[in-house]
Motif scaffolding. Structure first.
Motif, PDB file in Angstrom:
ATOM      1  N   GLN A   1       0.865  -1.195   0.000  1.00  0.00           N
ATOM      2  CA  GLN A   1       0.000   0.000   0.000  1.00  0.00           C
ATOM      3  C   GLN A   1       0.900   1.244   0.000  1.00  0.00           C
ATOM      4  O   GLN A   1       1.557   1.526   0.990  1.00  0.00           O
ATOM      5  CB  GLN A   1      -0.868   0.013   1.267  1.00  0.00           C
ATOM      6  CG  GLN A   1      -1.779   1.231   1.339  1.00  0.00           C
ATOM      7  CD  GLN A   1      -2.544   1.284   2.647  1.00  0.00           C
ATOM      8  OE1 GLN A   1      -1.996   1.072   3.717  1.00  0.00           O
ATOM      9  NE2 GLN A   1      -3.835   1.571   2.555  1.00  0.00           N
TER      10      GLN A   1
ATOM     11  N   THR B   1      -0.883  -0.600  -4.742  1.00  0.00           N
ATOM     12  CA  THR B   1      -1.836   0.482  -4.927  1.00  0.00           C
ATOM     13  C   THR B   1      -1.188   1.795  -4.538  1.00  0.00           C
ATOM     14  O   THR B   1      -0.211   1.818  -3.764  1.00  0.00           O
ATOM     15  CB  THR B   1      -3.128   0.266  -4.111  1.00  0.00           C
ATOM     16  OG1 THR B   1      -4.109   1.188  -4.587  1.00  0.00           O
ATOM     17  CG2 THR B   1      -2.919   0.499  -2.628  1.00  0.00           C
TER      18      THR B   1
ATOM     19  N   VAL C   1      -4.203  -2.678  -7.935  1.00  0.00           N
ATOM     20  CA  VAL C   1      -5.594  -2.680  -7.458  1.00  0.00           C
ATOM     21  C   VAL C   1      -5.927  -1.281  -6.953  1.00  0.00           C
ATOM     22  O   VAL C   1      -5.031  -0.500  -6.629  1.00  0.00           O
ATOM     23  CB  VAL C   1      -5.858  -3.718  -6.330  1.00  0.00           C
ATOM     24  CG1 VAL C   1      -5.686  -5.144  -6.811  1.00  0.00           C
ATOM     25  CG2 VAL C   1      -4.989  -3.435  -5.099  1.00  0.00           C
ATOM     26  N   LYS C   2      -7.219  -0.969  -6.889  1.00  0.00           N
ATOM     27  CA  LYS C   2      -7.642   0.355  -6.403  1.00  0.00           C
ATOM     28  C   LYS C   2      -7.310   0.486  -4.917  1.00  0.00           C
ATOM     29  O   LYS C   2      -7.298  -0.523  -4.197  1.00  0.00           O
ATOM     30  CB  LYS C   2      -9.153   0.514  -6.602  1.00  0.00           C
ATOM     31  CG  LYS C   2      -9.541   0.629  -8.050  1.00  0.00           C
ATOM     32  CD  LYS C   2     -11.013   1.011  -8.129  1.00  0.00           C
ATOM     33  CE  LYS C   2     -11.494   0.881  -9.547  1.00  0.00           C
ATOM     34  NZ  LYS C   2     -12.774   0.194  -9.645  1.00  0.00           N
TER      35      LYS C   2
ATOM     36  N   ASP D   1      -8.842   1.195  -2.165  1.00  0.00           N
ATOM     37  CA  ASP D   1      -9.647   0.554  -1.107  1.00  0.00           C
ATOM     38  C   ASP D   1      -9.725  -0.968  -1.264  1.00  0.00           C
ATOM     39  O   ASP D   1     -10.316  -1.659  -0.428  1.00  0.00           O
ATOM     40  CB  ASP D   1     -11.047   1.185  -1.020  1.00  0.00           C
ATOM     41  CG  ASP D   1     -11.777   1.131  -2.354  1.00  0.00           C
ATOM     42  OD1 ASP D   1     -11.147   0.683  -3.339  1.00  0.00           O
ATOM     43  OD2 ASP D   1     -12.962   1.520  -2.399  1.00  0.00           O
ATOM     44  N   GLU D   2      -9.114  -1.507  -2.334  1.00  0.00           N
ATOM     45  CA  GLU D   2      -9.152  -2.970  -2.537  1.00  0.00           C
ATOM     46  C   GLU D   2      -7.924  -3.677  -1.953  1.00  0.00           C
ATOM     47  O   GLU D   2      -7.885  -4.906  -1.887  1.00  0.00           O
ATOM     48  CB  GLU D   2      -9.229  -3.290  -4.041  1.00  0.00           C
ATOM     49  CG  GLU D   2     -10.563  -2.924  -4.658  1.00  0.00           C
ATOM     50  CD  GLU D   2     -10.557  -3.039  -6.181  1.00  0.00           C
ATOM     51  OE1 GLU D   2      -9.499  -3.398  -6.761  1.00  0.00           O
ATOM     52  OE2 GLU D   2     -11.598  -2.750  -6.768  1.00  0.00           O
TER      53      GLU D   2
ATOM     54  N   GLY E   1      -8.109  -6.380   0.993  1.00  0.00           N
ATOM     55  CA  GLY E   1      -8.748  -7.678   0.759  1.00  0.00           C
ATOM     56  C   GLY E   1      -7.998  -8.566  -0.225  1.00  0.00           C
ATOM     57  O   GLY E   1      -8.475  -9.664  -0.563  1.00  0.00           O
ATOM     58  N   VAL E   2      -6.829  -8.135  -0.672  1.00  0.00           N
ATOM     59  CA  VAL E   2      -6.068  -8.929  -1.649  1.00  0.00           C
ATOM     60  C   VAL E   2      -5.601 -10.253  -1.031  1.00  0.00           C
ATOM     61  O   VAL E   2      -5.117 -10.273   0.099  1.00  0.00           O
ATOM     62  CB  VAL E   2      -4.835  -8.094  -2.127  1.00  0.00           C
ATOM     63  CG1 VAL E   2      -3.801  -8.967  -2.802  1.00  0.00           C
ATOM     64  CG2 VAL E   2      -5.275  -6.973  -3.046  1.00  0.00           C
TER      65      VAL E   2
ATOM     66  N   THR F   1     -10.509  -2.483   8.569  1.00  0.00           N
ATOM     67  CA  THR F   1      -9.592  -3.176   7.650  1.00  0.00           C
ATOM     68  C   THR F   1      -9.245  -4.604   8.100  1.00  0.00           C
ATOM     69  O   THR F   1      -9.083  -5.489   7.263  1.00  0.00           O
ATOM     70  CB  THR F   1      -8.279  -2.380   7.456  1.00  0.00           C
ATOM     71  OG1 THR F   1      -7.647  -2.231   8.734  1.00  0.00           O
ATOM     72  CG2 THR F   1      -8.540  -1.022   6.842  1.00  0.00           C
TER      73      THR F   1
ATOM     74  N   GLN G   1     -10.982  -7.574   6.593  1.00  0.00           N
ATOM     75  CA  GLN G   1     -10.730  -7.791   5.157  1.00  0.00           C
ATOM     76  C   GLN G   1      -9.418  -8.529   4.887  1.00  0.00           C
ATOM     77  O   GLN G   1      -9.222  -9.089   3.818  1.00  0.00           O
ATOM     78  CB  GLN G   1     -10.654  -6.436   4.433  1.00  0.00           C
ATOM     79  CG  GLN G   1     -11.901  -5.575   4.539  1.00  0.00           C
ATOM     80  CD  GLN G   1     -11.680  -4.225   3.871  1.00  0.00           C
ATOM     81  OE1 GLN G   1     -11.208  -4.147   2.743  1.00  0.00           O
ATOM     82  NE2 GLN G   1     -12.014  -3.153   4.566  1.00  0.00           N
TER      83      GLN G   1
END
Ligand code: NAI
Ligand code: AKG
Length: 355
Positions: free
Chosen positions: A176, A199, A218-219, A221-222, A225-226, A244, A247
């Protein structure tokens, strides 16, 4: 704000308010603890909503540096400077020289360096007025690649613990934030054979990692959850929280961002869920270890600094070991490692030989 109550409860030594009419300087220098040596910590420039917020930030960050420096094995205490202002609009030579004069007045009890909102040029202005500034362009330079290398070594140590090997080949790692640290970390991980999912909110930053290290995007906010082995937060603080954690599909959380746990209890929840959290200030100490090398009597040496940063592998292992032996979450184990070192060295310094 009951500032003396805070200072008493959390053992702060000094809080200095700096003001200069000509340059418009409004800054706070917080010195938390100098048991191990002079307080070293960066200078942050930010637009705070209130003076109270700025003082609180300086206090919190200064204490964080005491723990970071102690656990990293540095002979340095913890401090931090906060300059109130917009780093894009309010900077000037006069402002940083004025701050430099305040730092000089402390005669070495506090040493500054770069932090969020400040850069090498600002440090050079401070240098005109005081030698108590580290991380200059001609010496240790940008700390980010060193921080990234330390995070890489910390990830290897965590993998050895969880997967039985420090080999990262084929592991899926979600990053991130691919700014200064995240980008350099991505290169190390890619070099070690990991598959990256990244991201960022800036398209340029994403583009370079997608191209250079074949990362999947990935976006923002995704990212939580990856499906991955490791989640590496390298952007913001407080991203491990009630929203978070449910997720997360990783086995390890290990990244450079400061203050990753929104609240301490989130470290407990990770532990309960069987996710290994590598405490932020243990794994992100590479930058300060590198900067601190400038203070060596023989001068800065890049190879030596890298060797010391590499030892973050061992520090991470030590913290995990302590967490297991004492049956405590890793963030508590990290605090104990730091506190025990300060206590032991204080006792050594207090013996009868030299007073
Ligand atoms: N630079 C260093 O040597 C050190 C950095 N740190 C910490 O590591 C973190 C990263 O630092 P740097 O790389 O220097 O900062 P940076 O500002 O260069 O990179 C942060 C990146 O995160 C991205 N970002 C911001 N919000 C985001 C969001 N909501 N979702 C996804 N991406 C987002 C930004 O666009 C940027 O590319 C910070 O928390 C910093 O405090 C800690 C110790 C040393
Ligand atoms: O790395 C630096 O420039 C100074 C150290 C610091 O303030 C930090 O690690 O947060």
């Amino acid at each position: 704000m009951k500032i003396f109550d805070i200072m008493e409860t959390k053992d702060y030594e000094n809080v200095i308010l700096c003001h200069d009419k000509t340059s418009g300087l409004k800054a706070i220098i917080a010195i938390h603890d100098t048991t191990l040596g002079p307080a070293l910590g960066g200078c942050r420039m930010w637009t705070y909503d209130s003076e109270e917020d700025a003082i609180n930030d300086a206090l919190r960050l200064a204490r964080g540096m005491t723990y970071k420096n102690a656990a990293a094995g540095l002979n340095l205490g913890g401090g931090k400077t906060v300059v109130i202002g917009n780093p894009r609009k309010d900077k000037s030579e006069a402002l940083f020289r004025s701050l430099g004069r305040y730092i000089e007045s402390l005669k070495g009890r506090y040493i500054t360096a770069e932090d969020v909102g400040t850069n090498l040029k600002d440090m050079e202005y401070i240098r005109y007025e005081t030698k108590y500034v580290a991380g200059l362009a001609e010496t240790s330079g940008d700390p980010s690649p060193f921080t990234a290398y330390g995070v890489f070594r910390g990830i290897q140590a965590a993998c050895e613990e969880v997967f039985g090997t420090s080999d990262l080949k084929g592991l899926r790692i979600a990053i991130q934030g691919v700014g200064n640290v995240g980008y350099n970390l991505a290169k190390y991980l890619y070099g070690a054979g990991a598959k990256l999912i990244v991201t960022d909110i800036f398209e340029d930053n994403v583009k370079r990692v997608v191209e250079e290290v074949k990362a999947e995007y990935v976006k923002p906010d995704e990212i939580y959850g990856v499906e991955c082995d490791i989640f590496a937060p390298c952007a913001l603080g407080a991203i491990i929280n009630d929203e978070t954690i449910p997720q997360l599909k990783c086995k390890i959380v290990a990244g450079s961002a400061n203050n990753q746990l929104k609240e301490e209890r989130h470290g407990d929840i990770l532990q309960e869920k069987g996710i290994l959290y590598v405490p932020d200030y243990i794994i992100n100490a590479g930058g300060v270890i590198n900067v601190a090398d400038e203070l060596n009597p023989s001068g800065y040496n890049r190879d030596r600094a890298m060797r010391k940063v590499s030892m973050i592998f061992d520090t991470v292992k030590k913290v995990i070991q302590k967490s297991k032996e004492e049956n405590i979450p890793t963030y508590v184990a990290a605090d104990r490692v730091a506190e025990e070192r300060i206590k032991t060295i204080a006792a050594v310094k207090d013996n009868y030989i030299v007073k």
